[in-house]
Design a protein around this motif. Structure first.
Motif, PDB file in Angstrom:
ATOM      1  N   GLY A 377       0.716  -1.252   0.040  1.00  0.00           N
ATOM      2  CA  GLY A 377       0.048  -0.145  -0.033  1.00  0.00           C
ATOM      3  C   GLY A 377       0.852   1.299  -0.113  1.00  0.00           C
ATOM      4  O   GLY A 377       2.070   1.290  -0.518  1.00  0.00           O
ATOM      5  N   HIS A 378       0.280   2.293   0.499  1.00  0.00           N
ATOM      6  CA  HIS A 378       0.444   3.684   0.322  1.00  0.00           C
ATOM      7  C   HIS A 378       1.440   4.150   1.468  1.00  0.00           C
ATOM      8  O   HIS A 378       1.227   4.938   2.204  1.00  0.00           O
ATOM      9  CB  HIS A 378      -0.760   4.610   0.172  1.00  0.00           C
ATOM     10  N   MET A 379       2.644   3.530   1.386  1.00  0.00           N
ATOM     11  CA  MET A 379       3.662   3.613   2.284  1.00  0.00           C
ATOM     12  C   MET A 379       4.040   5.366   2.600  1.00  0.00           C
ATOM     13  O   MET A 379       4.213   5.968   3.791  1.00  0.00           O
ATOM     14  CB  MET A 379       4.994   3.368   1.986  1.00  0.00           C
ATOM     15  N   ILE A 384      -1.238   1.388   5.053  1.00  0.00           N
ATOM     16  CA  ILE A 384      -0.856   0.061   4.793  1.00  0.00           C
ATOM     17  C   ILE A 384      -2.258  -0.772   4.822  1.00  0.00           C
ATOM     18  O   ILE A 384      -2.994  -0.844   5.689  1.00  0.00           O
ATOM     19  CB  ILE A 384       0.144  -0.629   5.521  1.00  0.00           C
ATOM     20  N   HIS A 385      -2.382  -1.678   3.666  1.00  0.00           N
ATOM     21  CA  HIS A 385      -3.353  -2.716   3.442  1.00  0.00           C
ATOM     22  C   HIS A 385      -2.568  -3.851   4.069  1.00  0.00           C
ATOM     23  O   HIS A 385      -1.933  -4.620   3.414  1.00  0.00           O
ATOM     24  CB  HIS A 385      -3.776  -2.993   1.843  1.00  0.00           C
ATOM     25  N   PHE A 386      -2.877  -4.135   5.249  1.00  0.00           N
ATOM     26  CA  PHE A 386      -2.163  -5.238   5.995  1.00  0.00           C
ATOM     27  C   PHE A 386      -3.161  -6.405   5.851  1.00  0.00           C
ATOM     28  O   PHE A 386      -3.937  -6.887   6.889  1.00  0.00           O
ATOM     29  CB  PHE A 386      -2.001  -5.019   7.632  1.00  0.00           C
ATOM     30  N   ALA A 423      -8.309   3.664   7.249  1.00  0.00           N
ATOM     31  CA  ALA A 423      -7.532   4.615   6.635  1.00  0.00           C
ATOM     32  C   ALA A 423      -8.129   5.366   5.620  1.00  0.00           C
ATOM     33  O   ALA A 423      -8.385   6.478   5.368  1.00  0.00           O
ATOM     34  CB  ALA A 423      -6.320   4.069   6.292  1.00  0.00           C
ATOM     35  N   GLU A 424      -8.798   4.391   4.525  1.00  0.00           N
ATOM     36  CA  GLU A 424      -9.325   4.810   3.134  1.00  0.00           C
ATOM     37  C   GLU A 424     -10.545   4.070   2.591  1.00  0.00           C
ATOM     38  O   GLU A 424     -11.049   4.414   2.009  1.00  0.00           O
ATOM     39  CB  GLU A 424      -8.068   4.977   2.328  1.00  0.00           C
ATOM     40  N   HIS A 425     -10.689   2.915   3.348  1.00  0.00           N
ATOM     41  CA  HIS A 425     -11.821   2.089   2.742  1.00  0.00           C
ATOM     42  C   HIS A 425     -13.282   2.371   3.578  1.00  0.00           C
ATOM     43  O   HIS A 425     -14.076   2.196   2.901  1.00  0.00           O
ATOM     44  CB  HIS A 425     -11.622   0.728   3.026  1.00  0.00           C
ATOM     45  N   GLY A 426     -13.175   3.199   4.807  1.00  0.00           N
ATOM     46  CA  GLY A 426     -14.352   3.278   5.357  1.00  0.00           C
ATOM     47  C   GLY A 426     -14.633   2.175   6.028  1.00  0.00           C
ATOM     48  O   GLY A 426     -13.910   1.426   6.533  1.00  0.00           O
TER      49      GLY A 426
END
Ligand code: 2HG
Ligand code: ZN
Length: 467
Positions: A377-379, A384-386, A423-426
């Motif tokens: 993901g977007h370091m 991070i998409h863990f 973070a970004e997916h809701g």
């Protein structure tokens, strides 16, 4: 019956009632949630939509707004009890206006992000928001989840790119807030209330988005790096050199890259050897003769000499740039093809990303032997998409049955580093249970009061976001 009134309002194109036809709307793309909508409403414009909401409000019928149906958290899937209407924005897909002087784009909420990007490009501009699902995701959904994506490191999230909104409120009234002002301090910032609300406060029907000049120079590189720490050191080098040039800085694990190379036909690694970790860097600028390629080489040479990078490939053409990005963008699909996975869309301060990856990996491996840890993901912005993939010999459903254990294990490490569980997916219907723990006290109480004030009957996207 609202159905009859809705039928005469929306016409045959605007109302879908047959189960065979509503099925595609009733299930999320991850196939984690399947609901039973009472019907799917597809209004053609804002006035029709507002009238439909009024009819639903009068009948006490609940509404689930839906854009491209690409939610990662079941945010646009209705309940199973057959009581909720899906309100699809897909027929509202007009580009309303574009202004290359003001650098603004006004679009209906049902325009796909890709179509909005294309409209901006035709006017010599860039809509600087890029996410994996941009071909399908629609502006309304992108704003409702405050999507982030690959370019947050430079341009911020969807929230930072919206100047004005048009919204249909839960009682059917239209808020005409399509302003395109760069400064507008007039009390509470209403548009930011609807951004990230996931349709629980009303339905975004149109937006004014900020544009920037189209880049004329781009440089993209894929690097093999020995560790997450080295990836962060590489980011710091680029940042010190010229922060304004960084358009994306993405991290990928070796295991995740293997998934892509194994599952996605036509992908190849443009490096001599496989690596334990990878970084993807994109530099971009609208300035002519900016020398980005030389800047890229300079930073990478220093990183190679210091051992932060062990190998690198700089794209020589648009085709090579696309091929490198494909290795990153296919992570989601590759993970889907490997079996069941649990996603953790989390963020920590950028400086803590390596420690977070290390500790969360150990914690998950201790929780479930054989679990496959595939973070990416977007370091550059700390998101991070863990993601965790089922052990190869485990039943997928049994693995998904452990989703809360896995999420809680990851989130304990997120908390240690003062991060966010979303973070970004809701939040959707996947994570409301985590809200009291993470946003309890005054914060959740204020959110609940806002919800009660704007949607007192609880009509809008019930069961999402708030517990
Ligand atoms: C991305 O960054 C998306 O590609 C999807 O946010 C992440 O599949 C995921 O978990
Ligand atoms: Zn992402």
């Amino acid at each position: 019956m609202p159905i009859d009134t809705l039928k005469s309002l929306l016409g045959p194109l605007g109302l879908i009632t047959e189960a065979a036809d509503t099925a595609a709307y009733a299930e999320d793309w991850r196939k984690l949630y399947r609901g039973h909508p009472r019907a799917v409403l597809r209004p053609a414009n804002t006035d029709e939509l507002a009238a439909a909401v009024k009819i639903c409000a009068a009948a006490g019928a609940k509404i689930v707004p839906q854009g491209g149906n690409t939610s990662m958290c079941g945010g646009a899937t209705p309940s199973e009890d057959g009581s909720e209407f899906i309100l699809s924005l897909s027929r509202m897909n007009r580009i309303r206006a574009i202004d290359p002087i003001d650098q603004t784009l006004t679009v209906d909420a049902g325009v796909t992000l890709k179509a909005a990007q294309n409209a901006a490009e035709e006017a010599g501009c860039l809509l600087p928001l890029s996410i994996g699902s941009e071909g399908t995701a629609q502006i309304g959904g992108v704003l409702s989840t405050n999507a982030g994506g690959n370019n947050t490191v430079r341009y911020g999230n969807a929230r930072d790119l919206v100047l004005g909104l048009e919204v249909v409120l839960p009682d059917g009234e239209i808020w005409h807030g399509l302003r395109q002002l760069r400064k507008d301090n007039t009390g509470y910032c209403l548009r930011q209330l609807f951004v990230g609300a996931e349709g629980t406060l009303g339905i975004i029907t149109a937006a004014v988005m900020k544009l920037v000049p189209q880049p004329t120079e781009l440089a993209v590189a894929l690097c093999a790096v020995p560790s997450p720490e080295a990836a962060l050191a590489l980011f710091t080098r680029f940042h010190r050199n010229d922060p304004a040039a960084i358009q994306a800085f993405e991290y990928m694990s070796g295991a995740g890259m293997e998934f892509v190379l194994r599952n996605i036909p036509g992908t190849t690694l443009p490096l001599a050897d496989r690596a334990p970790h990878y970084a993807l860097i994109e530099l971009a600028t609208p300035r002519p003769n900016a020398g980005l390629r030389a800047a890229m080489e300079l930073v990478l040479e220093a990183a190679l000499a210091a051992g932060d990078v062990t190998d690198a490939a700089i794209a020589e053409s648009q085709a090579q740039r696309a091929a490198i990005w494909r290795l990153r963008e296919e992570h989601t699909e590759a993970q889907k093809r490997e079996g069941a996975s649990v996603k953790n869309d989390v963020s920590v301060p950028v400086s803590k990303v390596p420690a977070f990856i290390r500790e969360a990996t150990l914690a998950c491996e201790a929780l479930m032997p054989g679990i496959r840890v595939v973070p990416f993901g977007h370091m550059g912005d700390g998101n991070i998409h863990f993601n965790l993939e089922q052990p190869v010999d485990m039943d997928g459903a049994a693995f998904l049955g452990r989703d809360h254990d896995i999420m809680d294990t990851v989130c304990a490490v997120v908390r240690k580093y003062d991060g966010s569980f979303s973070a970004e997916h809701g939040i959707g219907q996947l994570k409301p249970y985590m809200m009291p723990d993470w946003r309890g006290g005054a914060e959740l109480a204020v959110m609940q009061r806002i919800k009660a004030a704007i949607d007192p009957a609880g009509m809008m996207n019930p069961g999402k976001v708030l517990p």
